[in-house]
Motif scaffolding. Structure first.
Motif, PDB file in Angstrom:
ATOM      1  N   UNK A   1       0.842  -1.193   0.000  1.00 14.55           N
ATOM      2  CA  UNK A   1       0.000   0.000   0.000  1.00 14.55           C
ATOM      3  C   UNK A   1       0.879   1.246   0.000  1.00 14.55           C
ATOM      4  N   UNK A   2       0.554   2.198  -0.865  1.00 14.55           N
ATOM      5  CA  UNK A   2       1.273   3.474  -0.926  1.00 14.55           C
ATOM      6  C   UNK A   2       0.398   4.553  -0.302  1.00 14.55           C
ATOM      7  N   UNK A   3       0.792   5.147   0.823  1.00 10.64           N
ATOM      8  CA  UNK A   3      -0.002   6.201   1.448  1.00 10.64           C
ATOM      9  C   UNK A   3      -0.205   7.373   0.487  1.00 10.64           C
ATOM     10  N   UNK A   4      -1.374   7.991   0.544  1.00 13.14           N
ATOM     11  CA  UNK A   4      -1.677   9.048  -0.428  1.00 13.14           C
ATOM     12  C   UNK A   4      -1.590  10.465   0.132  1.00 13.14           C
ATOM     13  N   UNK A   5      -1.205  10.598   1.401  1.00 14.85           N
ATOM     14  CA  UNK A   5      -1.058  11.935   1.979  1.00 14.85           C
ATOM     15  C   UNK A   5       0.210  11.952   2.832  1.00 14.85           C
ATOM     16  N   UNK A   6       1.327  11.934   2.144  1.00 11.75           N
ATOM     17  CA  UNK A   6       2.613  11.786   2.815  1.00 11.75           C
ATOM     18  C   UNK A   6       3.040  13.039   3.565  1.00 11.75           C
ATOM     19  N   UNK A   7       3.757  12.829   4.656  1.00 11.41           N
ATOM     20  CA  UNK A   7       4.333  13.931   5.413  1.00 11.41           C
ATOM     21  C   UNK A   7       5.489  14.533   4.617  1.00 11.41           C
ATOM     22  N   UNK A   8       6.005  15.640   5.100  1.00 11.85           N
ATOM     23  CA  UNK A   8       7.167  16.270   4.475  1.00 11.85           C
ATOM     24  C   UNK A   8       8.311  15.271   4.406  1.00 11.85           C
TER      25      UNK A   8
ATOM     26  N   UNK B   1       8.205  12.707   2.338  1.00 10.46           N
ATOM     27  CA  UNK B   1       7.576  11.587   1.608  1.00 10.46           C
ATOM     28  C   UNK B   1       7.909  10.213   2.156  1.00 10.46           C
ATOM     29  N   UNK B   2       8.417  10.139   3.373  1.00 14.34           N
ATOM     30  CA  UNK B   2       8.788   8.839   3.907  1.00 14.34           C
ATOM     31  C   UNK B   2       7.605   8.064   4.485  1.00 14.34           C
ATOM     32  N   UNK B   3       6.631   8.762   5.014  1.00 11.72           N
ATOM     33  CA  UNK B   3       5.494   8.100   5.630  1.00 11.72           C
ATOM     34  C   UNK B   3       4.332   9.077   5.776  1.00 11.72           C
ATOM     35  N   UNK B   4       3.171   8.532   6.100  1.00  9.20           N
ATOM     36  CA  UNK B   4       2.004   9.339   6.434  1.00  9.20           C
ATOM     37  C   UNK B   4       1.700   9.128   7.913  1.00  9.20           C
TER      38      UNK B   4
END
Length: 343
Positions: free
Chosen positions: A253-260, A262-265
């Motif tokens: 699964x690729x998160x669609x609202x990543x934190x600054x 882009x490593x994780x949400x």
């Protein structure tokens, strides 16, 4: 500090190591600029050089024999055949009972100086006393040395040259190969049976995982990490191990609202069910909450994968060697083979 796809917990609890400023200055002055930092003139036939992933070439009259490294890096170099060259490490190395952490692999922790045992800890005085000739660590963010504190990085840089190996936004085999190249340059024999057997095991494990993923029929997998207040959904487009899993066919699964970065949400626990996963790969480090601690969170226990017992440990900062990575592939293959669709 650098952020990695798996450093969410560490990034929220970064610790600032404190040092006696005057004492450090004295040691630094005594050591000059780390006289083993290399030469800039014409190299002799016996000279040593290595270009790291910052595109910086490090040179020395001969291969460094006093290497200090991030613990996971040191363990990878040991897997490739180095031994006495590793004199110091930093990063989670020993547990409360004195035993080695999983990250330390086959590193003999009793024969090296531990400069720090957690994020933010790096004893500069001890580092200087080791007369280091080379510092080696991962690089998650361009130019940043993993686990080298920003507060003391300039002092540390004066003592010895450094090598950084990129482990983000590249697939797992790439940093493994780079560490193999570095180990070979430092004297390791990549044709030794220990190394070739590990490579064969890695290749076999990769094919086993590929077969398991294909047979799973779209089983959804989420790599995640837990802290008291936050559930982190990791991005497989950046983490080297997750990238490789996806290349082998694992439906991550690729998160669609990543934190600054882009490593994780980052998700509140109330929203931990945002992504419907059949199998959860849970950050297994001591810095992240484990299943026993998460059992008190209703939003965790309500997840379909958790209800089905389909939670597998995830070594979120893997050991970048064939010996270190092969078990990761094998364990994931077994977890997928034993899982069923529940989301």
């Amino acid at each position: 500090m650098a952020y990695s796809p798996s450093a969410s917990v560490l990034s929220r609890r970064g610790m600032v190591a404190t040092f006696g400023g005057g004492a450090v200055a004295t040691v630094l002055a005594a050591c000059g600029s780390g006289g083993s930092s290399g030469t800039s003139g014409k190299s002799s036939p016996s000279s040593w050089s290595f270009t790291d992933d910052r595109k910086q070439m490090v040179k020395a009259p001969s291969a460094p024999t006093r290497v200090v490294a991030f613990t996971g890096t040191a363990a990878a170099l040991v897997d490739f055949g180095l031994d006495h060259q590793i004199v110091g490490v930093f990063g989670e190395t020993t547990q409360a009972d004195g035993k080695a952490t999983a990250q330390a692999g086959d590193l003999n922790v009793g024969k090296v100086t531990v400069l720090g045992n957690a994020w933010g800890e790096f004893n500069v005085e001890k580092y200087a006393a080791l007369s280091p000739q080379l510092l080696v660590t991962h690089m998650y963010d361009p130019g940043k040395l993993w686990y080298v504190p920003d507060e003391s990085k300039d002092q540390i840089a004066k003592l010895a040259p450094s090598v950084a190996i990129n482990v983000a936004k590249v697939s797992l085999p790439t940093p493994i190969q780079r560490y193999a190249e570095l180990a070979q340059s430092l004297g390791a024999d990549l044709n030794a049976k220990k190394v070739t057997d590990a490579k064969t095991r890695f290749q076999t494990a990769a094919e086993t995982l590929r077969t398991a993923a294909k047979a799973a029929g779209g089983l959804k997998v989420l790599a995640a990490s837990g802290s008291p207040d936050t559930f982190y959904a990791s991005n497989p487009d950046i983490a080297a191990d997750l990238m490789y899993f996806a290349e082998l066919g694992v439906d991550l699964i690729v998160p669609n609202k990543l934190d600054s970065g882009d490593y994780f949400e980052s998700l509140s626990w109330e929203n931990a069910d945002k992504y419907k996963a059949d199998l959860i790969l849970l950050d297994s480090r001591s810095t992240a909450l484990q299943p026993a601690a998460l059992a008190s969170k209703p939003s965790w226990t309500a997840l379909p994968a958790v209800k089905a017992g389909q939670v597998a440990p995830w070594d979120a900062v893997p050991r970048f060697s064939y010996a270190g990575a092969a078990p990761l592939l094998e364990n994931l293959a077994k977890a997928i083979q034993n899982a069923k669709k529940v989301s």
